[in-house]
Design an enzyme around this catalytic site. Structure first.
Site, PDB file in Angstrom:
ATOM      1  N   GLU A   1       0.914  -1.259   0.178  1.00 19.87           N
ATOM      2  CA  GLU A   1      -0.150   0.000  -0.021  1.00 19.87           C
ATOM      3  C   GLU A   1       0.856   1.093   0.124  1.00 19.87           C
ATOM      4  O   GLU A   1       0.641   2.121   0.938  1.00 19.87           O
ATOM      5  CB  GLU A   1      -1.001   0.026   1.113  1.00 19.87           C
ATOM      6  CG  GLU A   1      -1.805  -1.350   1.057  1.00 19.87           C
ATOM      7  CD  GLU A   1      -2.795  -1.446   2.165  1.00 19.87           C
ATOM      8  OE1 GLU A   1      -3.014  -0.554   3.197  1.00 19.87           O
ATOM      9  OE2 GLU A   1      -3.715  -2.344   2.264  1.00 19.87           O
TER      10      GLU A   1
ATOM     11  N   ASN B   1       2.311  -4.840  -3.346  1.00 21.20           N
ATOM     12  CA  ASN B   1       0.943  -5.208  -3.316  1.00 21.20           C
ATOM     13  C   ASN B   1       0.016  -4.075  -2.847  1.00 21.20           C
ATOM     14  O   ASN B   1       0.559  -3.193  -2.006  1.00 21.20           O
ATOM     15  CB  ASN B   1       0.866  -6.227  -2.086  1.00 21.20           C
ATOM     16  CG  ASN B   1      -0.622  -6.987  -2.022  1.00 21.20           C
ATOM     17  OD1 ASN B   1      -0.782  -7.587  -2.811  1.00 21.20           O
ATOM     18  ND2 ASN B   1      -0.920  -7.089  -0.635  1.00 21.20           N
TER      19      ASN B   1
ATOM     20  N   HIS C   1      -9.962  -6.492  -2.959  1.00 24.60           N
ATOM     21  CA  HIS C   1     -10.868  -6.422  -2.082  1.00 24.60           C
ATOM     22  C   HIS C   1     -12.013  -5.465  -2.811  1.00 24.60           C
ATOM     23  O   HIS C   1     -11.926  -4.140  -2.718  1.00 24.60           O
ATOM     24  CB  HIS C   1     -10.407  -5.440  -0.726  1.00 24.60           C
ATOM     25  CG  HIS C   1      -9.721  -6.123   0.125  1.00 24.60           C
ATOM     26  ND1 HIS C   1      -9.697  -7.540   0.701  1.00 24.60           N
ATOM     27  CD2 HIS C   1      -8.073  -5.966   0.385  1.00 24.60           C
ATOM     28  CE1 HIS C   1      -8.552  -7.855   1.441  1.00 24.60           C
ATOM     29  NE2 HIS C   1      -7.637  -6.773   1.342  1.00 24.60           N
TER      30      HIS C   1
ATOM     31  N   GLU D   1      -5.519 -11.003  -2.036  1.00 26.65           N
ATOM     32  CA  GLU D   1      -6.329 -10.796  -0.839  1.00 26.65           C
ATOM     33  C   GLU D   1      -7.782 -10.624  -1.235  1.00 26.65           C
ATOM     34  O   GLU D   1      -8.581  -9.981  -0.706  1.00 26.65           O
ATOM     35  CB  GLU D   1      -6.006  -9.562  -0.176  1.00 26.65           C
ATOM     36  CG  GLU D   1      -4.590  -9.389   0.498  1.00 26.65           C
ATOM     37  CD  GLU D   1      -4.218  -8.267   1.226  1.00 26.65           C
ATOM     38  OE1 GLU D   1      -5.309  -7.617   1.743  1.00 26.65           O
ATOM     39  OE2 GLU D   1      -3.203  -8.116   1.274  1.00 26.65           O
TER      40      GLU D   1
ATOM     41  N   ASP E   1     -11.814 -10.755  -1.778  1.00 28.92           N
ATOM     42  CA  ASP E   1     -13.118 -10.781  -1.032  1.00 28.92           C
ATOM     43  C   ASP E   1     -13.831  -9.810  -2.099  1.00 28.92           C
ATOM     44  O   ASP E   1     -13.691  -8.690  -2.521  1.00 28.92           O
ATOM     45  CB  ASP E   1     -13.077 -10.464   0.299  1.00 28.92           C
ATOM     46  CG  ASP E   1     -12.336  -9.603   1.075  1.00 28.92           C
ATOM     47  OD1 ASP E   1     -12.075  -8.466   0.403  1.00 28.92           O
ATOM     48  OD2 ASP E   1     -11.895  -9.587   2.045  1.00 28.92           O
TER      49      ASP E   1
HETATM   50  C1  XIL Z   1      -6.466  -7.055   7.738  1.00 27.49           C
HETATM   51  C2  XIL Z   1      -6.607  -8.285   8.468  1.00 27.49           C
HETATM   52  O1  XIL Z   1      -7.394  -9.416   7.855  1.00 27.49           O
HETATM   53  C3  XIL Z   1      -7.381  -7.777  10.143  1.00 27.49           C
HETATM   54  O2  XIL Z   1      -7.184  -8.922  10.956  1.00 27.49           O
HETATM   55  C4  XIL Z   1      -6.273  -6.868  10.643  1.00 27.49           C
HETATM   56  O3  XIL Z   1      -7.215  -6.500  11.940  1.00 27.49           O
HETATM   57  C5  XIL Z   1      -6.254  -5.790   9.866  1.00 27.49           C
HETATM   58  O4  XIL Z   1      -5.657  -6.066   8.378  1.00 27.49           O
HETATM   59  N1  XIL Z   1      -5.011  -5.111   3.537  1.00 27.49           N
HETATM   60  C6  XIL Z   1      -3.710  -5.824   3.761  1.00 27.49           C
HETATM   61  C7  XIL Z   1      -4.278  -6.860   4.945  1.00 27.49           C
HETATM   62  O5  XIL Z   1      -3.022  -5.627   3.109  1.00 27.49           O
HETATM   63  O6  XIL Z   1      -2.933  -7.067   5.711  1.00 27.49           O
HETATM   64  C8  XIL Z   1      -5.352  -6.578   5.805  1.00 27.49           C
HETATM   65  O7  XIL Z   1      -5.645  -7.443   6.836  1.00 27.49           O
HETATM   66  C9  XIL Z   1      -6.642  -6.204   5.109  1.00 27.49           C
HETATM   67  C10 XIL Z   1      -6.395  -4.999   3.963  1.00 27.49           C
END
Ligand code: XIL
Length: 347
Positions: free
Chosen positions: A161, A202, A238, A267, A269
């Site tokens: 990020e 990422n 996401h 990641e 979802d």
């Molecule tokens: C999230 C985890 O899933 C949670 O349990 C935690 O509280 C916060 O982080 N982007 C990312 C991940 O790169 O590391 C994050 O994971 C979600 C967003």
């Protein structure tokens, strides 16, 4: 659908039993439907899930985690707050637990994450650092962690990020103190510590083309030209139904491939406002199908990781008010339409 979900749960139970007596998972009944991992492997891809330490006491959950996937990402256990809670005091117990479980299940691991503005330990954020001090702190953190896991990590999310939505650098403690060169430094240090691990940048909201993914495209070009070890671009993916599907995903994956980079959906979802209904779940299934097809269509898209596989352990409800139901398995570990859509896409 009911019948299938029962069968899957039974399959999970059987797998747990086999694991507990030490029989290899690969010897599963020939009549069992192939797992997502097996389907993905037929395309030379992996299919993964994130997991988190507290969930590992849930045996039915673990049974599916250990069989359906061939790549695992620790959701939190390798982050800075967890691994270096006090300066110079390292704790790899949470990451180790997940790496050991993955290895027992013949799964590979994505390491997540070495440099990020979030979930940093208090000792790091609560004081001012000179550039020289912070550079030394960052180097030691990266190299101690990567060395600890040397040979056990398929790919590291080295920097997470780094950009804002408009493509400018995010003003993190690292950027503000060290300037943009912290990214190249982080990649070089990680590479020294484990030359075989693939090194990724990422981020989220980089699935489609636009200012943010353009910024990565430019950065990667420059890093490559300078001979900096960068091997992959991770698109967190996401997604949220209310924002629409990123229709340029496949084109975007392809342009990074052309730079000589692996890409991965890291990641995944697809959240929605809850309660879910049939229409929303059907749209969600379409999006999972489309994402899977996009990855399969681009040669160097190496795999897909869900940000955990079940709504039971999704991070979404805690972070996005009123949203949830984002994953392909529901809170009772029953497969949702999205699960079957992924299967069909992997077909
Ligand atoms: C999230 C985890 O899933 C949670 O349990 C935690 O509280 C916060 O982080 N982007 C990312 C991940 O790169 O590391 C994050 O994971 C979600 C967003």
């Amino acid at each position: 659908m009911r019948k299938t979900s029962t069968r899957l749960r039974l399959a999970g139970g059987l797998a747990a039993l086999l694991l507990s007596v030490g029989a290899p998972v690969a010897q599963a009944d020939e009549n069992e439907p192939p797992t997502l991992a097996e389907l993905a492997q037929r395309h030379g891809r992996y299919f993964g899930s994130a997991t988190d330490n507290p969930e590992l006491t849930d045996e039915p959950y673990k049974a599916v985690l250990g069989t359906e996937f061939d790549m695992i990402t620790p959701g939190n256990g390798m982050k800075w707050y967890a691994t270096e809670p006090q300066q110079g005091v390292f704790d790899f117990s949470q990451g180790d637990e997940i790496v050991n479980l993955a290895r027992a299940n013949h799964q590979r691991v994505r390491g997540h994450t070495l440099v990020w503005h979030s979930q940093l330990p208090g000792w790091l954020t609560s004081r001012a650092w000179t550039a020289d001090e912070l550079r030394a702190v960052l180097k030691k953190h990266i190299q101690t962690e990567v060395r600890h896991y040397k040979g056990k990590i398929y790919a590291w999310d080295v920097v997470n990020e780094a950009f804002n939505e408009d493509g400018t650098y995010r003003e993190t403690i690292f950027y503000k103190t060290l300037g943009p060169g912290y990214i190249a430094d982080a990649l070089r240090w990680a590479h020294q510590a484990d030359p075989k691990a693939k090194l990724y940048l990422n981020d989220y909201n980089v699935e489609g083309t636009g200012p943010k993914s353009d910024a990565y495209y430019q950065l990667v070009k420059e890093l490559k030209a300078q001979g900096v070890p960068v091997h992959g671009f991770g698109l967190q993916a996401h997604l949220a139904l209310q924002y629409g599907y990123p229709g340029t995903l496949e084109d975007n994956l392809r342009r990074f491939s052309r730079l000589g980079l692996d890409t991965a959906l890291t990641e995944v979802d697809v959240r929605m406002y809850v309660p879910a209904d049939d229409a929303k779940l059907a749209t969600q299934a379409e999006w999972y199908r489309d994402m899977t097809e996009a990855c399969l269509a681009v040669r160097r898209c190496v795999g897909i990781t869900l940000w955990d596989y079940t709504d039971k352990y999704s991070w979404i409800p805690a972070f996005f008010d009123g949203e949830g139901a984002a994953l392909p398995w529901d809170e009772q570990l029953r497969p949702k339409p999205a699960y079957f859509a992924i299967r069909e896409a992997l077909g």
